[in-house]
Design an enzyme around this catalytic site. Structure first.
Site, PDB file in Angstrom:
ATOM      1  N   CYS A   1      83.835  59.571 -21.398  1.00 48.27           N
ATOM      2  CA  CYS A   1      83.144  59.300 -22.667  1.00 48.27           C
ATOM      3  C   CYS A   1      82.237  58.070 -22.511  1.00 48.27           C
ATOM      4  CB  CYS A   1      84.147  59.017 -23.772  1.00 48.27           C
ATOM      5  SG  CYS A   1      85.487  60.217 -23.871  1.00 48.27           S
TER       6      CYS A   1
HETATM    7  N1  GLN Z   1      90.738  61.242 -21.618  1.00 46.14           N
HETATM    8  C1  GLN Z   1      90.122  61.043 -22.902  1.00 46.14           C
HETATM    9  C2  GLN Z   1      89.879  62.353 -23.603  1.00 46.14           C
HETATM   10  O1  GLN Z   1      90.111  63.386 -23.102  1.00 46.14           O
HETATM   11  C3  GLN Z   1      88.844  60.256 -22.782  1.00 46.14           C
HETATM   12  C4  GLN Z   1      87.759  61.097 -22.207  1.00 46.14           C
HETATM   13  C5  GLN Z   1      86.687  60.411 -21.484  1.00 46.14           C
HETATM   14  O2  GLN Z   1      86.600  59.199 -21.311  1.00 46.14           O
HETATM   15  N2  GLN Z   1      85.871  61.248 -21.007  1.00 46.14           N
HETATM   16  O3  GLN Z   1      89.422  62.357 -24.710  1.00 46.14           O
END
Ligand code: GLN
Length: 301
Positions: free
Chosen positions: A2
């Site tokens: 994210c």
């Molecule tokens: N692991 C978290 C999620 O699935 C954060 C995702 C991310 O940083 N891409 O939402």
């Protein structure tokens, strides 16, 4: 991974903060410039902000891409705030979808917190019995989603409710979880007056002085996964660090295991001189928990 961002400063519209910058968080949903894992951030979004005189934030979240939300553009145009935390999500394997799994996560109805996690934990559902077992059942039942980020938020919130300072709560959780599972934990936390964040396996930048000051008054601070423009003033936070900032004060960066030193000597990102602190810790991109820094070593950014 994210992308996420927190802002403290003079009130601005959500649009000015998130949409108008050339590489703003809105655009990072489909065109991030520094994303190391995943390609686009279309699995959800969230914006949390504080209204004047109310310490409890409001949130707008969705389980799909931010650009497809029918309300975001209008809300962003007319909403002004001096404290914002926002994220766009690329869900990682094994995690639930939907708005409940989209950051920012929040505390109870009277609590001021907003939290986001950029990263992923390996095998988190099986390897975190110890830390999760310390949570009250009510806290486990209140987790908003079957998601590594929601569990991390439960662990952080438990410490905040026990009286930990924000930076301390994040640091303790990173240490505790990293002992048990491999993972990336760029965490971001605000109460509307202060921000704390960790760089643990992914990029993190701080910029003091956004928006450009129009005169005397509080100076804005942005902490973000990546710069939202190419203006000078973005400083990279070394991997393996925690950064804390209060409205108007210079951010402070310290190694997850050492003493606090102030951020200084601003250098523009990509100026050719290396990122802040990179010369001290072997590149700043060595991966979570492998910074190799010694306690007390200067990590001014
Ligand atoms: N692991 C978290 C999620 O699935 C954060 C995702 C991310 O940083 N891409 O939402």
């Amino acid at each position: 991974m994210c992308r996420h961002l927190a802002f403290l400063g003079p009130p601005v519209t959500l649009r000015a903060l998130l949409v108008e910058p050339p590489w703003g968080l809105y655009r990072q949903a489909w065109a991030p410039r520094m994303q190391r894992h995943g390609t686009v951030n279309a699995d959800g979004f969230g914006v949390g902000w504080y209204a004047p005189g109310d310490p409890v934030p409001a949130r707008l979240r969705g389980g799909g891409p931010i650009w497809g939300d029918p309300s975001f553009a209008d809300v962003a145009r007319v909403t002004r705030s001096g404290a914002v935390l926002a994220a766009v999500r690329s869900a990682t394997a094994g995690n639930a979808g939907g708005p409940g799994a989209a950051a920012p996560f929040a505390g109870g109805p009277d609590e001021p917190w907003l939290f986001s996690h950029n990263g992923a934990l390996t095998d988190w559902g099986r390897s975190l019995d110890g830390p999760a077992g310390a949570l009250p059942v009510a806290a486990l039942l209140a987790l908003e989603a079957r998601c590594d980020s929601a569990l991390l938020w439960g662990l952080v919130l438990h410490r905040l409710r026990g009286g930990a300072e924000p930076g301390e709560a994040l640091t303790e959780v990173v240490r505790e979880v990293a002992e048990r599972v491999p993972g990336r934990m760029n965490l971001l936390l605000t109460d509307g007056r202060t921000v704390a964040a960790t760089a643990w396996g992914d990029t993190l930048f701080v910029r003091r002085g956004w928006p450009p000051p129009a005169g005397p008054g509080p100076v804005g601070t942005v902490i973000a996964s990546e710069p939202f423009d190419d203006a000078p003033g973005w400083e990279e936070v070394p991997d393996g660090s925690v950064v804390t900032a209060a409205a108007g004060d210079a951010p402070r960066v310290r190694p997850i295991t050492a003493t606090t030193v102030p951020v200084r000597n601003a250098r523009p990102a990509g100026s050719g001189g290396g990122t802040a602190g990179a010369g001290r810790d072997g590149g700043g991109g060595g991966g979570a928990g492998r910074s190799g820094r010694r306690d007390g070593e200067d990590v001014s950014a």
